[in-house]
Motif scaffolding. Structure first.
Motif, PDB file in Angstrom:
ATOM      1  N   GLY A 168     -22.134 -23.431  23.223  1.00 52.68           N
ATOM      2  CA  GLY A 168     -23.264 -22.521  23.259  1.00 52.68           C
ATOM      3  C   GLY A 168     -23.490 -21.688  22.023  1.00 52.68           C
ATOM      4  N   HIS A 169     -22.453 -21.512  21.200  1.00 55.33           N
ATOM      5  CA  HIS A 169     -22.592 -20.689  20.001  1.00 55.33           C
ATOM      6  C   HIS A 169     -21.770 -21.296  18.871  1.00 55.33           C
ATOM      7  CE1 HIS A 169     -24.694 -17.320  21.905  1.00 55.33           C
ATOM      8  NE2 HIS A 169     -23.843 -17.427  22.917  1.00 55.33           N
ATOM      9  N   GLU A 170     -22.296 -21.242  17.672  1.00 52.95           N
ATOM     10  CA  GLU A 170     -21.558 -21.730  16.511  1.00 52.95           C
ATOM     11  C   GLU A 170     -20.240 -20.998  16.337  1.00 52.95           C
ATOM     12  OE1 GLU A 170     -19.954 -21.222  12.638  1.00 52.95           O
ATOM     13  OE2 GLU A 170     -21.234 -19.699  13.593  1.00 52.95           O
ATOM     14  N   ALA A 171     -20.229 -19.704  16.665  1.00 53.94           N
ATOM     15  CA  ALA A 171     -19.014 -18.908  16.475  1.00 53.94           C
ATOM     16  C   ALA A 171     -17.829 -19.473  17.254  1.00 53.94           C
ATOM     17  CB  ALA A 171     -19.275 -17.458  16.887  1.00 53.94           C
ATOM     18  N   GLY A 220     -25.297  -7.770  29.743  1.00 54.82           N
ATOM     19  CA  GLY A 220     -26.316  -8.738  29.403  1.00 54.82           C
ATOM     20  C   GLY A 220     -27.234  -8.929  30.594  1.00 54.82           C
ATOM     21  N   GLU A 221     -28.507  -9.130  30.327  1.00 60.35           N
ATOM     22  CA  GLU A 221     -29.471  -9.339  31.406  1.00 60.35           C
ATOM     23  C   GLU A 221     -29.047 -10.492  32.309  1.00 60.35           C
ATOM     24  OE1 GLU A 221     -34.303 -10.074  31.842  1.00 60.35           O
ATOM     25  OE2 GLU A 221     -33.257 -10.674  30.002  1.00 60.35           O
ATOM     26  N   ASN A 222     -28.439 -11.503  31.721  1.00 61.31           N
ATOM     27  CA  ASN A 222     -27.963 -12.662  32.478  1.00 61.31           C
ATOM     28  C   ASN A 222     -26.438 -12.754  32.410  1.00 61.31           C
ATOM     29  OD1 ASN A 222     -30.712 -13.615  32.958  1.00 61.31           O
ATOM     30  ND2 ASN A 222     -30.722 -14.082  30.759  1.00 61.31           N
ATOM     31  N   GLY A 223     -25.783 -11.598  32.408  1.00 60.21           N
ATOM     32  CA  GLY A 223     -24.338 -11.539  32.278  1.00 60.21           C
ATOM     33  C   GLY A 223     -23.603 -11.907  33.550  1.00 60.21           C
ATOM     34  N   THR A 224     -22.283 -11.714  33.525  1.00 60.56           N
ATOM     35  CA  THR A 224     -21.439 -12.193  34.615  1.00 60.56           C
ATOM     36  C   THR A 224     -20.611 -11.096  35.274  1.00 60.56           C
ATOM     37  OG1 THR A 224     -19.637 -12.764  33.087  1.00 60.56           O
ATOM     38  CG2 THR A 224     -21.269 -14.480  33.547  1.00 60.56           C
ATOM     39  N   MET A 225     -20.988  -9.833  35.085  1.00 65.34           N
ATOM     40  CA  MET A 225     -20.261  -8.784  35.783  1.00 65.34           C
ATOM     41  C   MET A 225     -20.439  -8.956  37.290  1.00 65.34           C
ATOM     42  SD  MET A 225     -20.652  -5.362  33.433  1.00 65.34           S
ATOM     43  CE  MET A 225     -19.287  -4.557  34.323  1.00 65.34           C
ATOM     44  N   ARG A 226     -19.409  -8.569  38.043  1.00 63.90           N
ATOM     45  CA  ARG A 226     -19.445  -8.781  39.487  1.00 63.90           C
ATOM     46  C   ARG A 226     -20.509  -7.904  40.138  1.00 63.90           C
ATOM     47  NH1 ARG A 226     -13.364  -8.458  41.632  1.00 63.90           N
ATOM     48  NH2 ARG A 226     -14.233  -9.671  43.354  1.00 63.90           N
ATOM     49  N   PRO A 227     -21.184  -8.393  41.175  1.00 65.57           N
ATOM     50  CA  PRO A 227     -22.210  -7.604  41.857  1.00 65.57           C
ATOM     51  C   PRO A 227     -21.653  -6.255  42.316  1.00 65.57           C
ATOM     52  CG  PRO A 227     -22.276  -9.885  42.611  1.00 65.57           C
ATOM     53  CD  PRO A 227     -21.045  -9.745  41.750  1.00 65.57           C
ATOM     54  N   GLY A 228     -22.367  -5.207  42.000  1.00 65.81           N
ATOM     55  CA  GLY A 228     -21.977  -3.867  42.414  1.00 65.81           C
ATOM     56  C   GLY A 228     -21.000  -3.181  41.482  1.00 65.81           C
ATOM     57  N   ALA A 248     -29.753 -11.592  26.930  1.00 67.80           N
ATOM     58  CA  ALA A 248     -28.335 -11.803  26.659  1.00 67.80           C
ATOM     59  C   ALA A 248     -27.610 -12.232  27.917  1.00 67.80           C
ATOM     60  CB  ALA A 248     -27.690 -10.529  26.109  1.00 67.80           C
ATOM     61  N   ALA A 249     -26.633 -13.120  27.743  1.00 64.74           N
ATOM     62  CA  ALA A 249     -25.732 -13.501  28.828  1.00 64.74           C
ATOM     63  C   ALA A 249     -24.417 -12.760  28.626  1.00 64.74           C
ATOM     64  CB  ALA A 249     -25.556 -15.016  28.855  1.00 64.74           C
ATOM     65  N   HIS A 250     -23.292 -13.399  28.937  1.00 60.34           N
ATOM     66  CA  HIS A 250     -21.995 -12.724  28.848  1.00 60.34           C
ATOM     67  C   HIS A 250     -21.634 -12.390  27.399  1.00 60.34           C
ATOM     68  CE1 HIS A 250     -18.111 -11.528  30.336  1.00 60.34           C
ATOM     69  NE2 HIS A 250     -17.473 -12.422  29.604  1.00 60.34           N
ATOM     70  N   ASP A 251     -21.977 -13.280  26.469  1.00 60.14           N
ATOM     71  CA  ASP A 251     -21.660 -13.054  25.053  1.00 60.14           C
ATOM     72  C   ASP A 251     -22.786 -12.273  24.389  1.00 60.14           C
ATOM     73  OD1 ASP A 251     -19.210 -14.412  25.163  1.00 60.14           O
ATOM     74  OD2 ASP A 251     -20.166 -16.341  24.825  1.00 60.14           O
ATOM     75  N   LEU A 254     -23.080 -12.240  20.609  1.00 58.73           N
ATOM     76  CA  LEU A 254     -23.560 -13.457  19.973  1.00 58.73           C
ATOM     77  C   LEU A 254     -25.025 -13.732  20.307  1.00 58.73           C
ATOM     78  CD1 LEU A 254     -20.480 -15.788  20.607  1.00 58.73           C
ATOM     79  CD2 LEU A 254     -21.032 -14.498  18.524  1.00 58.73           C
ATOM     80  N   ASP A 255     -25.434 -13.400  21.530  1.00 57.42           N
ATOM     81  CA  ASP A 255     -26.804 -13.654  21.965  1.00 57.42           C
ATOM     82  C   ASP A 255     -27.804 -12.701  21.325  1.00 57.42           C
ATOM     83  OD1 ASP A 255     -25.932 -15.674  23.663  1.00 57.42           O
ATOM     84  OD2 ASP A 255     -25.790 -14.347  25.408  1.00 57.42           O
ATOM     85  N   GLN A 256     -27.419 -11.412  21.269  1.00 53.52           N
ATOM     86  CA  GLN A 256     -28.354 -10.376  20.817  1.00 53.52           C
ATOM     87  C   GLN A 256     -27.626  -9.344  19.946  1.00 53.52           C
ATOM     88  OE1 GLN A 256     -31.587 -10.318  21.217  1.00 53.52           O
ATOM     89  NE2 GLN A 256     -31.803 -12.017  22.661  1.00 53.52           N
ATOM     90  N   PRO A 257     -27.133  -9.732  18.769  1.00 57.02           N
ATOM     91  CA  PRO A 257     -26.392  -8.771  17.946  1.00 57.02           C
ATOM     92  C   PRO A 257     -27.241  -7.589  17.500  1.00 57.02           C
ATOM     93  CG  PRO A 257     -26.819 -10.803  16.722  1.00 57.02           C
ATOM     94  CD  PRO A 257     -27.172 -11.076  18.150  1.00 57.02           C
TER      95      PRO A 257
END
Length: 275
Positions: A168-171, A220-228, A248-251, A254-257
């Motif tokens: 998903g990312h070059e990094a 991130g708007e589409n991140g992976t933090m647990r609900p609540g 932005a997702a979890h990264d 990298l998504d939105q520096p």
């Protein structure tokens, strides 16, 4: 010591013999703001921070990054993968490089390390930025999910382009190692799984509740933090700043520096609330 476009790379040895590769990114022309220590997430490396580090240096910050134990150019199979060992590593970096009081910026597992450090060593920490990280737990499915994710990598990758497209990312491709038949991860699979073992059985809400320094929580708007989880964090520490980063997702770094930089910059320039 080797030279990197974003700063010099050197090795620091911790009390348990783990070698940590770090970079000290000095601002130009001179330091005008407080030092920052950036901690990357699981299976990552310090180079993930390069884009953000450039922006923070331009604000006058001294920025230090390092490869966590078991990651990047640091010791591949360390003596311990415990949460306490990761915290001790960060404390060692802060002490050896005379960073205290420092602002900690951590993403994912690195954010969790930063959170524990702020709770247990308040004298070392000026402020705290958590990117897609929180007290979480217990999360018994986590080691299995990490194992499944790592086992899904189609290694060896036939090219860095294939690796970039998959990861998903070059990094994420920068620490892959070339062998005769393709590109492989530089880290040890079992070390990665062991590094999240305690998160499977333990929640860290008491540590979160006793942090006293100014804190920014970035999602991130589409991140992976647990609900609540973010809502509970803000309830327990209502003075916490909170930013949701669009696109932005979890990264997030990298998504939105640019957006992450602006959120951090605004937070660091906000006067602390009165007691």
């Amino acid at each position: 010591m080797t030279t990197h476009p974003e700063g010099q790379t050197a090795i620091l040895t911790t009390p348990d013999g783990t070698r940590l590769a770090y970079r000290d990114h000095h601002p130009a022309p001179a330091e005008a703001a407080g030092p920052l220590l950036l901690l990357h997430g699981l299976a990552g490396h310090q180079g993930e921070w390069d884009a953000l580090a450039r922006r923070l240096r331009s604000d006058g910050h001294r920025v230090v990054t390092y490869d966590a134990r078991g990651h990047g150019a640091s010791t591949r199979v360390p003596a311990s993968t415990s949460r306490a060992a990761h915290v001790r590593d960060a404390v060692t970096v802060i002490g050896e490089l005379s960073l205290a009081p420092v602002t900690l910026i951590g993403q994912s597992l690195g954010g969790h390390t930063a959170m524990l450090l702020a709770a247990d060593h308040p004298d070392l920490v000026r402020s705290l930025v958590l990117v897609e990280a929180g007290p979480g737990g217990p999360n018994p499915d986590l080691p299995g999910r990490i194992a499944g994710w790592l086992d899904s990598w189609p290694t060896p990758f036939t090219s860095l382009e294939q690796a970039r497209d998959f990861l998903g990312h070059e990094a994420w491709t920068r620490t892959l190692r070339k062998r005769g038949d393709g590109w492989y991860a530089s880290f040890d699979r079992d070390v990665m799984i062991d590094s999240v073992a305690e998160l499977a059985t333990t929640a860290y809400w008491p540590q979160w509740s006793r942090i006293t320094c100014p804190t920014l929580l970035v999602q991130g708007e589409n991140g992976t933090m647990r609900p609540g989880e973010p809502e509970r964090m803000l309830t327990l520490r209502p003075g916490t700043h909170h930013r949701l980063i669009p696109g932005a997702a979890h990264d997030v770094h990298l998504d939105q520096p640019d957006r992450l930089h602006q959120a951090i910059r605004t937070f660091l320039r906000t006067p602390p609330a009165s007691p």
